[in-house]
Design a protein around this motif. Sequence first.
Motif, PDB file in Angstrom:
ATOM      1  N   SER A 212       0.805  -1.222   0.000  1.00 32.11           N
ATOM      2  CA  SER A 212       0.000   0.000   0.000  1.00 32.11           C
ATOM      3  C   SER A 212       0.836   1.270   0.000  1.00 32.11           C
ATOM      4  CB  SER A 212      -0.935   0.012   1.225  1.00 32.11           C
ATOM      5  OG  SER A 212      -1.766  -1.133   1.240  1.00 32.11           O
ATOM      6  N   VAL A 213       2.138   1.144   0.244  1.00 33.73           N
ATOM      7  CA  VAL A 213       2.991   2.327   0.352  1.00 33.73           C
ATOM      8  C   VAL A 213       2.944   3.213  -0.895  1.00 33.73           C
ATOM      9  CG1 VAL A 213       5.415   3.066   0.457  1.00 33.73           C
ATOM     10  CG2 VAL A 213       4.532   1.423   2.122  1.00 33.73           C
ATOM     11  N   TRP A 215       0.567   3.681  -3.055  1.00 28.91           N
ATOM     12  CA  TRP A 215      -0.723   4.363  -3.080  1.00 28.91           C
ATOM     13  C   TRP A 215      -0.771   5.486  -2.044  1.00 28.91           C
ATOM     14  CZ3 TRP A 215      -4.824   5.389   0.148  1.00 28.91           C
ATOM     15  CH2 TRP A 215      -6.038   5.731  -0.447  1.00 28.91           C
ATOM     16  N   VAL A 216      -0.226   5.221  -0.863  1.00 32.14           N
ATOM     17  CA  VAL A 216      -0.226   6.227   0.207  1.00 32.14           C
ATOM     18  C   VAL A 216       0.678   7.410  -0.163  1.00 32.14           C
ATOM     19  CG1 VAL A 216       0.394   6.668   2.612  1.00 32.14           C
ATOM     20  CG2 VAL A 216      -0.772   4.542   2.000  1.00 32.14           C
ATOM     21  N   ILE A 217       1.843   7.114  -0.716  1.00 34.02           N
ATOM     22  CA  ILE A 217       2.753   8.191  -1.116  1.00 34.02           C
ATOM     23  C   ILE A 217       2.098   9.090  -2.161  1.00 34.02           C
ATOM     24  CG2 ILE A 217       4.924   8.699  -2.298  1.00 34.02           C
ATOM     25  CD1 ILE A 217       6.127   6.260  -0.957  1.00 34.02           C
ATOM     26  N   GLU A 218       1.479   8.468  -3.152  1.00 31.89           N
ATOM     27  CA  GLU A 218       0.802   9.257  -4.186  1.00 31.89           C
ATOM     28  C   GLU A 218      -0.379  10.024  -3.603  1.00 31.89           C
ATOM     29  OE1 GLU A 218      -0.706   8.746  -8.787  1.00 31.89           O
ATOM     30  OE2 GLU A 218      -0.819   7.015  -7.440  1.00 31.89           O
ATOM     31  N   ALA A 219      -1.018   9.460  -2.589  1.00 33.27           N
ATOM     32  CA  ALA A 219      -2.128  10.165  -1.948  1.00 33.27           C
ATOM     33  C   ALA A 219      -1.651  11.479  -1.333  1.00 33.27           C
ATOM     34  CB  ALA A 219      -2.761   9.278  -0.875  1.00 33.27           C
ATOM     35  N   TYR A 220      -0.474  11.474  -0.721  1.00 34.12           N
ATOM     36  CA  TYR A 220       0.071  12.701  -0.129  1.00 34.12           C
ATOM     37  C   TYR A 220       0.579  13.673  -1.183  1.00 34.12           C
ATOM     38  CZ  TYR A 220      -0.192  11.026   4.703  1.00 34.12           C
ATOM     39  OH  TYR A 220      -0.641  10.603   5.928  1.00 34.12           O
ATOM     40  N   THR A 221       1.209  13.156  -2.220  1.00 33.94           N
ATOM     41  CA  THR A 221       1.824  14.041  -3.213  1.00 33.94           C
ATOM     42  C   THR A 221       0.813  14.651  -4.177  1.00 33.94           C
ATOM     43  OG1 THR A 221       2.276  12.120  -4.643  1.00 33.94           O
ATOM     44  CG2 THR A 221       4.022  12.828  -3.129  1.00 33.94           C
TER      45      THR A 221
END
Length: 288
Positions: A212-213, A215-221
């Motif tokens: 999931s990392v 997806w989470v990184i792109e969610a923040y960026t």
Amino acid sequence: MNPRDRYGRHLTHPGLPLILVAALYAAAQVVAVTTRIELGWDETVYVSQVSPHVPTAFFSAPRARGITLLVAPVVGLTSSLTGLRLYMTALSSAGLVLAYWPWTRLLRPVTVALAALLLAVLWVSQFYGNEVMPNVYVAYGAVAAVGWFAHTIRGTNRLAPVWLALSLAFVALMRPGDAVWLVLPLLGAIAFAPRRRRIALAAVVAGSVAGSVPWVIEAYTRFGGPLQRLRASSRTEGGLGWHPEGVRMELHALNDRLLCRPCTGTTWHVAPSAAWWPLMPVLAAAGL
């Protein structure tokens, strides 16, 4: 050792029936599904993320980039549609073997091959086999994860926790939302496991989090955080939540159009042959 005995052992390898099913699955895709079918909209979005031959399409909030990683090796080298379809056929056939491979040491080889065959003969499996879509790969990851989970609990394979974590990471990379519905029953099973609970728990948590990392990184960026991305996903998909009419739409899609947008004013015809889908939980319970 007698060479004849060695040859006989090779012929009776527990994975051989499964490999034969995968070969039939590949042949069925080539024969029954054209390799020249044009890319759909979703496929175009996924391919454009890694292809140097076309402009990059907008990547909306609900999507995950796992499938783009699978096609990157081929679309970076060629723009051939037939080449891409054949590559996906080979990939999905190999994936069928990898998905059911852990089960060859848990069940009889013929049982495993039959299970793989029942999945491979479904028209949805053949249709999506050479599609640039994450559908079949989420299914593969789920089948493999449950098999390796059984090995982990039983202690029959010392590398089983690693393969379990990798399987869950793969599912989360393909579709993080689908991974949640896979992880929840596995966590429930851990509570009733007689032994090796900590090892299984560590593998399940580590694998699902690792996958999931991205997806989470792109969610923040791009979206301001995971919650904001989920809200954006809900708006894009028309509202995430319980939609009773969606069940009827799914039953209709089994025997008619795959997708309609918008779906207002549509008459949903549910054919009797669609009964296999709601009967699956009943058949699974009977099997257990």
